[in-house]
Write an enzyme that holds these catalytic residues in place. Structure first.
Site, mmCIF file in Angstrom:
data_model
loop_
_atom_site.group_PDB
_atom_site.id
_atom_site.type_symbol
_atom_site.label_atom_id
_atom_site.label_comp_id
_atom_site.label_asym_id
_atom_site.label_seq_id
_atom_site.Cartn_x
_atom_site.Cartn_y
_atom_site.Cartn_z
ATOM 1 N N TYR A 88 17.230 4.073 -20.147
ATOM 2 C CA TYR A 88 16.040 4.847 -19.777
ATOM 3 C C TYR A 88 14.769 4.107 -20.196
ATOM 4 O O TYR A 88 13.800 4.044 -19.448
ATOM 5 C CB TYR A 88 16.075 6.231 -20.443
ATOM 6 C CG TYR A 88 14.905 7.095 -20.032
ATOM 7 C CD1 TYR A 88 15.018 7.962 -18.945
ATOM 8 C CD2 TYR A 88 13.685 7.024 -20.706
ATOM 9 C CE1 TYR A 88 13.946 8.732 -18.550
ATOM 10 C CE2 TYR A 88 12.606 7.796 -20.305
ATOM 11 C CZ TYR A 88 12.738 8.655 -19.230
ATOM 12 O OH TYR A 88 11.667 9.416 -18.825
ATOM 13 N N PHE B 183 -5.742 -0.620 3.983
ATOM 14 C CA PHE B 183 -4.517 -0.122 4.593
ATOM 15 C C PHE B 183 -4.562 1.405 4.537
ATOM 16 O O PHE B 183 -5.260 1.983 3.722
ATOM 17 C CB PHE B 183 -3.320 -0.686 3.824
ATOM 18 C CG PHE B 183 -2.005 -0.225 4.360
ATOM 19 C CD1 PHE B 183 -1.598 -0.614 5.622
ATOM 20 C CD2 PHE B 183 -1.184 0.605 3.622
ATOM 21 C CE1 PHE B 183 -0.381 -0.175 6.123
ATOM 22 C CE2 PHE B 183 0.020 1.038 4.118
ATOM 23 C CZ PHE B 183 0.423 0.654 5.368
ATOM 24 N N ASP B 184 -3.783 2.079 5.382
ATOM 25 C CA ASP B 184 -3.921 3.544 5.488
ATOM 26 C C ASP B 184 -3.686 4.286 4.174
ATOM 27 O O ASP B 184 -4.468 5.145 3.792
ATOM 28 C CB ASP B 184 -3.066 4.118 6.632
ATOM 29 C CG ASP B 184 -1.581 3.780 6.558
ATOM 30 O OD1 ASP B 184 -1.167 3.089 5.600
ATOM 31 O OD2 ASP B 184 -0.831 4.211 7.438
ATOM 32 N N ASP C 102 -4.670 -6.186 -3.055
ATOM 33 C CA ASP C 102 -3.620 -5.398 -2.404
ATOM 34 C C ASP C 102 -2.650 -6.437 -1.848
ATOM 35 O O ASP C 102 -2.911 -7.072 -0.828
ATOM 36 C CB ASP C 102 -4.245 -4.527 -1.311
ATOM 37 C CG ASP C 102 -3.209 -3.614 -0.653
ATOM 38 O OD1 ASP C 102 -2.011 -3.751 -0.958
ATOM 39 O OD2 ASP C 102 -3.612 -2.784 0.175
ATOM 40 N N ALA D 92 0.681 -6.809 -0.835
ATOM 41 C CA ALA D 92 1.970 -6.617 -0.166
ATOM 42 C C ALA D 92 2.494 -7.915 0.467
ATOM 43 O O ALA D 92 3.675 -8.214 0.394
ATOM 44 C CB ALA D 92 1.848 -5.521 0.893
ATOM 45 N N LYS E 280 7.594 -5.324 1.313
ATOM 46 C CA LYS E 280 7.188 -6.302 2.337
ATOM 47 C C LYS E 280 7.710 -7.684 1.915
ATOM 48 O O LYS E 280 8.891 -7.938 2.032
ATOM 49 C CB LYS E 280 5.668 -6.303 2.511
ATOM 50 C CG LYS E 280 4.971 -4.928 2.452
ATOM 51 C CD LYS E 280 5.300 -3.997 3.563
ATOM 52 C CE LYS E 280 4.651 -2.617 3.534
ATOM 53 N NZ LYS E 280 3.371 -2.357 2.975
ATOM 54 N N HIS F 292 -1.299 10.488 10.962
ATOM 55 C CA HIS F 292 -0.506 9.806 11.987
ATOM 56 C C HIS F 292 0.992 9.862 11.728
ATOM 57 O O HIS F 292 1.788 9.714 12.640
ATOM 58 C CB HIS F 292 -0.957 8.354 12.156
ATOM 59 C CG HIS F 292 -0.999 7.576 10.882
ATOM 60 N ND1 HIS F 292 -1.865 7.882 9.856
ATOM 61 C CD2 HIS F 292 -0.288 6.506 10.456
ATOM 62 C CE1 HIS F 292 -1.686 7.029 8.858
ATOM 63 N NE2 HIS F 292 -0.724 6.189 9.194
HETATM 64 C C1 LIG Z 1 2.603 -1.088 2.835
HETATM 65 C C2 LIG Z 1 1.280 -1.309 2.267
HETATM 66 C C3 LIG Z 1 0.774 -0.478 1.242
HETATM 67 C C4 LIG Z 1 1.507 0.745 0.743
HETATM 68 O O1 LIG Z 1 2.761 0.472 0.274
HETATM 69 P P1 LIG Z 1 4.001 1.467 0.423
HETATM 70 O O2 LIG Z 1 5.112 0.708 -0.218
HETATM 71 O O3 LIG Z 1 4.212 1.742 1.872
HETATM 72 O O4 LIG Z 1 3.675 2.717 -0.326
HETATM 73 C C5 LIG Z 1 -0.472 -0.789 0.735
HETATM 74 N N1 LIG Z 1 -1.194 -1.818 1.207
HETATM 75 C C6 LIG Z 1 -0.742 -2.623 2.188
HETATM 76 C C7 LIG Z 1 -1.590 -3.760 2.668
HETATM 77 C C8 LIG Z 1 0.492 -2.381 2.765
HETATM 78 O O5 LIG Z 1 0.912 -3.162 3.766
#
Ligand SMILES: *Cc1c(COP(=O)(O)O)cnc(C)c1O
Length: 462
Positions: free
Chosen positions: A72, A124-125, A215, A217, A258, A452
């Protein structure tokens, strides 16, 4: 015909795909109220809805899962992950979380609140949503080149430095809670950011004493683009380029679903291991995600993630990955079909506004194209345009997106060249039929945030 770079892997396990008819697909769409996220995965032939968590793991990742430490608190797998992140990013503290938006949920409220702002090269969204949930507002400073899908430029994802500085001066540096650099720039079409642009952004943040978050990813695809396109970096390894990028920021939030090639996971990194807000990160994580040495993941997830970090940086893999996008882009060029060009790192962003110039943004051209592609060949895509942007949180009015894209996000290590060729034939058929599509869609129901994913749509009648 352009050259397809052969896959640097082979298949050890397969998953059958169901075949459907056009009539069946039309029925499925009606049932899903024309929302691609509400289709069943099994009714899709090639699924490019997202490249998030849809990746195929390697034999090395699967075998690493067997040695996951499920303690844990203070498990071995956590400390191995910390070491890997120190090695790759040079960051002293790493908080694992269950996915990217969890990192945003944990970090954003520490820097953002009602009355202040976050500025990004494009949000990103989910990032936009977490800025707004924290009470702050989003400002964007994207390279204007990204708005012209037909303009070929090496770094369309860059921050617009002059616009960034204007935003800071307009609102006052003390009211900017954070600058976010998204690599690659997802909303601009997976377009890369140059190391030079990152340096300039970091210099502005330093001058005004503003926190800089990456950010991250698609950090590995971005680094490979930099190696290929930024002459000053051509002799650096992808790992060295990654180090150089991260050295310029204070923190990163990362969806590991990603470039890290796992099905679930995320990271939040802090460069300075003595930063006082690390305690707040841990506290938020304990409340929302789980104890800070597992952050909502199992020990075996942490192992797969650690191995995936290194596999994602492999240059042969990245050459193939970007080569696949280039192959598809070149074939689209040959057919005269418009997309955000040059092709991005994780997929093809078709320029739906050029497919359907007669359909207004509030009837969602990107969504129209997504529906037509699914009907034609069972290909699932999604709108990256006004449908995704949603409504202004203050006025409730539909936002007009800079671009109306339909995104094909390519899962890593999942499909083969024959799938891509089928997809290209499908796109061609939809392109040839474009003038027969007269109207778009209207929303019949929507939730207030990230609409969306769930909204219901209906065709607009003549
Ligand atoms: C996918 C993504 C996120 C969010 O990540 P999740 O794993 O889907 O929660 C944030 N920023 C970017 C640029 C992304 O492509």
């Amino acid at each position: 015909m352009p050259r397809f770079i052969p896959e640097p892997y082979r298949i050890k396990m397969v998953e059958p795909i169901k075949m459907t008819t056009r009539k069946e697909r039309e029925d499925y769409l009606k049932e899903a109220e024309y929302n691609m996220f509400r289709l069943r995965g099994e009714d899709v032939y090639v699924d490019t809805l997202t490249d998030s968590g849809t990746n195929a793991m390697s034999d090395a990742q699967w075998s690493a899962m067997m040695i996951g430490d499920e303690a844990y608190a203070g498990g071995k797998s956590y400390y191995k992950l910390l070491d890997a992140c120190r090695d790759i990013f040079g960051y002293e503290f790493t908080q694992p979380v269950h996915q990217g938006r969890a990192a945003e949920k944990v970090l954003m409220p520490i820097f953002l609140h009602k009355g202040n702002y976050a500025i990004a090269n494009l949000f990103f969204d989910t990032t936009r949503a977490h800025v707004e949930i924290a009470g702050a507002r989003c400002l964007e400073a994207c390279n204007p080149e990204a708005q012209d899908s037909q303009l070929r430029a090496p770094f369309k994802g860059n921050m617009d430095i002059a616009q960034l500085e204007r935003h800071i001066l307009d609102r006052g540096a003390e009211n900017i809670g954070m600058v976010v650099m998204t690599i690659t720039n997802n909303s601009a079409g997976g377009q890369p950011v140059s190391l030079q642009n990152m340096r300039e952004t970091a210099a502005i943040c330093k001058k005004f004493k503003i926190h800089l978050n990456i950010d991250a990813a698609r950090f590995a695809e971005n680094a490979m683009f930099v190696k290929q396109r930024e002459p000053a970096c051509k002799d650096m390894s992808v790992k060295e380029i990654t180090r150089a990028f991260f050295a310029l920021a204070d923190t990163y939030t990362m969806s590991a679903k990603k470039d890290t090639i796992v099905n679930m996971g995320g990271l939040l990194g802090v460069k300075d291991g003595k930063a006082p807000y690390i305690l707040k990160i841990k506290a938020n994580c304990i409340s929302y995600e789980g104890f800070y040495t597992y952050g909502g993941l199992t020990g075996r997830d942490l192992e797969a993630l650690r191995v995936g970090l290194y596999e994602g940086l492999d240059e042969n893999w990245l050459r193939y990955r970007l080569g696949t996008m280039d192959y598809m882009g070149t074939r689209l060029d040959e057919m005269g079909i418009p997309y955000q060009s040059p092709a991005g790192g994780h997929g093809i962003f078709l320029d739906a506004a050029r497919f359907y110039p007669h359909i207004p943004y509030y009837e969602f051209p990107g969504q129209v194209l997504a529906v037509e592609l699914y009907k034609e060949c069972g290909l699932r895509t999604c709108d990256i345009g006004s449908f995704m942007m949603g409504n202004d949180p203050d006025t409730g009015e539909q936002i007009k997106s800079l671009n109306e894209f339909t995104r094909l996000a390519i899962a890593r290590r999942v499909y083969t060249q024959s799938h891509y060729d089928m997809v290209l034939d499908g796109i061609k058929a939809v392109w040839d039929n474009r003038n027969n599509i007269k109207h778009g869609y209207r929303i019949t129901w929507e939730p207030p945030i990230l609409r969306h994913f769930q909204a219901s749509l209906a065709p607009v009648d003549a």
